[in-house]
Each structure stands twice: as C-alpha cells, then as structure tokens.
Design a protein around this motif. Structure first.
Motif, PDB file in Angstrom:
ATOM      1  N   UNK A 142       0.847  -1.183   0.000  1.00 18.39           N
ATOM      2  CA  UNK A 142       0.000   0.000   0.000  1.00 18.39           C
ATOM      3  C   UNK A 142       0.889   1.242   0.000  1.00 18.39           C
ATOM      4  N   UNK A 143       0.405   2.291  -0.599  1.00 15.16           N
ATOM      5  CA  UNK A 143       1.177   3.534  -0.583  1.00 15.16           C
ATOM      6  C   UNK A 143       0.296   4.699  -0.162  1.00 15.16           C
ATOM      7  N   UNK A 144       0.940   5.836   0.021  1.00 18.10           N
ATOM      8  CA  UNK A 144       0.286   7.050   0.491  1.00 18.10           C
ATOM      9  C   UNK A 144       0.176   8.030  -0.667  1.00 18.10           C
ATOM     10  N   UNK A 145      -1.003   8.622  -0.830  1.00 17.88           N
ATOM     11  CA  UNK A 145      -1.204   9.696  -1.800  1.00 17.88           C
ATOM     12  C   UNK A 145      -0.939  11.012  -1.081  1.00 17.88           C
ATOM     13  N   UNK A 146      -0.143  11.869  -1.700  1.00 21.80           N
ATOM     14  CA  UNK A 146       0.150  13.188  -1.138  1.00 21.80           C
ATOM     15  C   UNK A 146      -0.255  14.222  -2.187  1.00 21.80           C
ATOM     16  N   UNK A 147      -1.285  15.005  -1.896  1.00 21.56           N
ATOM     17  CA  UNK A 147      -1.794  15.976  -2.854  1.00 21.56           C
ATOM     18  C   UNK A 147      -1.608  17.410  -2.400  1.00 21.56           C
ATOM     19  N   UNK A 148      -1.849  18.324  -3.326  1.00 21.06           N
ATOM     20  CA  UNK A 148      -1.723  19.764  -3.128  1.00 21.06           C
ATOM     21  C   UNK A 148      -0.280  20.164  -2.819  1.00 21.06           C
ATOM     22  N   UNK A 149       0.651  19.502  -3.522  1.00 20.85           N
ATOM     23  CA  UNK A 149       2.073  19.798  -3.329  1.00 20.85           C
ATOM     24  C   UNK A 149       2.491  21.041  -4.102  1.00 20.85           C
ATOM     25  N   UNK A 150       3.492  21.706  -3.586  1.00 20.34           N
ATOM     26  CA  UNK A 150       4.122  22.811  -4.297  1.00 20.34           C
ATOM     27  C   UNK A 150       4.774  22.246  -5.559  1.00 20.34           C
ATOM     28  N   UNK A 151       4.791  23.030  -6.626  1.00 23.83           N
ATOM     29  CA  UNK A 151       5.413  22.575  -7.870  1.00 23.83           C
ATOM     30  C   UNK A 151       6.937  22.564  -7.759  1.00 23.83           C
ATOM     31  N   UNK A 152       7.488  23.128  -6.697  1.00 25.74           N
ATOM     32  CA  UNK A 152       8.930  23.139  -6.493  1.00 25.74           C
ATOM     33  C   UNK A 152       9.427  21.931  -5.699  1.00 25.74           C
ATOM     34  N   UNK A 153       8.516  21.083  -5.206  1.00 23.76           N
ATOM     35  CA  UNK A 153       8.901  19.954  -4.368  1.00 23.76           C
ATOM     36  C   UNK A 153       9.737  18.949  -5.169  1.00 23.76           C
ATOM     37  N   UNK A 154      10.671  18.292  -4.473  1.00 22.25           N
ATOM     38  CA  UNK A 154      11.507  17.265  -5.093  1.00 22.25           C
ATOM     39  C   UNK A 154      11.303  15.937  -4.371  1.00 22.25           C
ATOM     40  N   UNK A 155      11.782  14.857  -4.981  1.00 17.93           N
ATOM     41  CA  UNK A 155      11.748  13.544  -4.330  1.00 17.93           C
ATOM     42  C   UNK A 155      12.433  13.618  -2.967  1.00 17.93           C
ATOM     43  N   UNK A 156      13.563  14.289  -2.932  1.00 23.92           N
ATOM     44  CA  UNK A 156      14.344  14.380  -1.699  1.00 23.92           C
ATOM     45  C   UNK A 156      13.584  15.134  -0.614  1.00 23.92           C
ATOM     46  N   UNK A 157      12.859  16.190  -0.989  1.00 21.04           N
ATOM     47  CA  UNK A 157      12.026  16.920  -0.017  1.00 21.04           C
ATOM     48  C   UNK A 157      11.016  15.976   0.622  1.00 21.04           C
ATOM     49  N   UNK A 158      10.365  15.172  -0.204  1.00 23.84           N
ATOM     50  CA  UNK A 158       9.349  14.243   0.307  1.00 23.84           C
ATOM     51  C   UNK A 158       9.975  13.176   1.189  1.00 23.84           C
ATOM     52  N   UNK A 159      11.111  12.631   0.770  1.00 22.07           N
ATOM     53  CA  UNK A 159      11.787  11.619   1.587  1.00 22.07           C
ATOM     54  C   UNK A 159      12.110  12.170   2.969  1.00 22.07           C
ATOM     55  N   UNK A 160      12.622  13.386   3.017  1.00 25.56           N
ATOM     56  CA  UNK A 160      12.964  13.988   4.305  1.00 25.56           C
ATOM     57  C   UNK A 160      11.731  14.223   5.171  1.00 25.56           C
TER      58      UNK A 160
ATOM     59  N   UNK B 171      -3.441   5.686  -0.719  1.00 24.91           N
ATOM     60  CA  UNK B 171      -3.668   5.738  -2.160  1.00 24.91           C
ATOM     61  C   UNK B 171      -4.703   4.694  -2.549  1.00 24.91           C
ATOM     62  N   UNK B 172      -5.577   5.065  -3.470  1.00 27.72           N
ATOM     63  CA  UNK B 172      -6.572   4.127  -3.986  1.00 27.72           C
ATOM     64  C   UNK B 172      -5.950   3.348  -5.140  1.00 27.72           C
ATOM     65  N   UNK B 173      -6.367   2.099  -5.337  1.00 28.91           N
ATOM     66  CA  UNK B 173      -5.833   1.343  -6.472  1.00 28.91           C
ATOM     67  C   UNK B 173      -6.134   2.054  -7.785  1.00 28.91           C
TER      68      UNK B 173
END
Length: 104
Positions: free
Chosen positions: A1-19, A77-79
C-alpha cells in the motif's frame, strides 16, 4: 500500500518528500509524477513506507498540515482504475457507414 500526497508545491523534489516522511519511518519509495510536456511536477506524489503503522503515523500527522506554503492532502492511495486505451472512441457499431453507403 502507498500514500497519496496531494496539493504539493510545484517546487517539491523527491528528496524533499523523503525527508518529510522519514520523520515517521523508513521511506521505501517516492513517485513524483511530472507533466510530459513541461517536465514540471504535477502537484501530487505517492510515498511508500516500510510498514503500515509508519504509513498511518505519517497520514495522521501530515494530512491538512501546511508544508512549503500549501495545505497537504495525505491519505491511503486508492488502487489505479483500469482505463480504456487512448484513441478508442467507440465507433457506433456500423461498418462503413457514411452517406454514400446506401443500397436501394
């Protein structure tokens, strides 16, 4: 299963999310879809954590939280739904068709 993360800034990076999610456990993966034409992030992501307990903790802590100037929408996250192939618009069921196809 995974997590949906919405309404993110367009400047966000993979590394930002990991942190941001590492505070709640081990991050297994981050998917940050980008627009095909611009290459810019599309404003949402999927994060996979090591355990369901870690996912639940992250969802409870981050849903509605303000991050990078945006109020996050975080949930399970939904399938992915099956979609018909692009370009298949149906077709009405008649072969040939058209005005010149009348037989008298």
């Amino acid at each position: 299963m995974s997590i949906y993360v919405g309404n993110l800034s367009y400047q966000v990076t993979d590394e930002d999310l990991k942190q941001a999610f590492a505070e709640y456990g081990k991050v297994k993966s981050v998917q940050l879809p980008t627009d095909r034409e611009t290459g810019r992030p599309r404003g949402f992501a999927f994060v996979e954590m090591e355990t369901e307990e870690q996912e639940t903790a992250a969802i409870e802590a981050l849903d509605g939280a303000e991050w990078m100037g945006r109020d996050l929408k975080v949930n399970k996250a939904k399938p992915r739904e099956e979609r018909s192939p692009r370009g298949s618009w149906g077709g009405g069921g008649r072969s040939g068709g058209g005005r010149g196809d009348r037989r008298y």
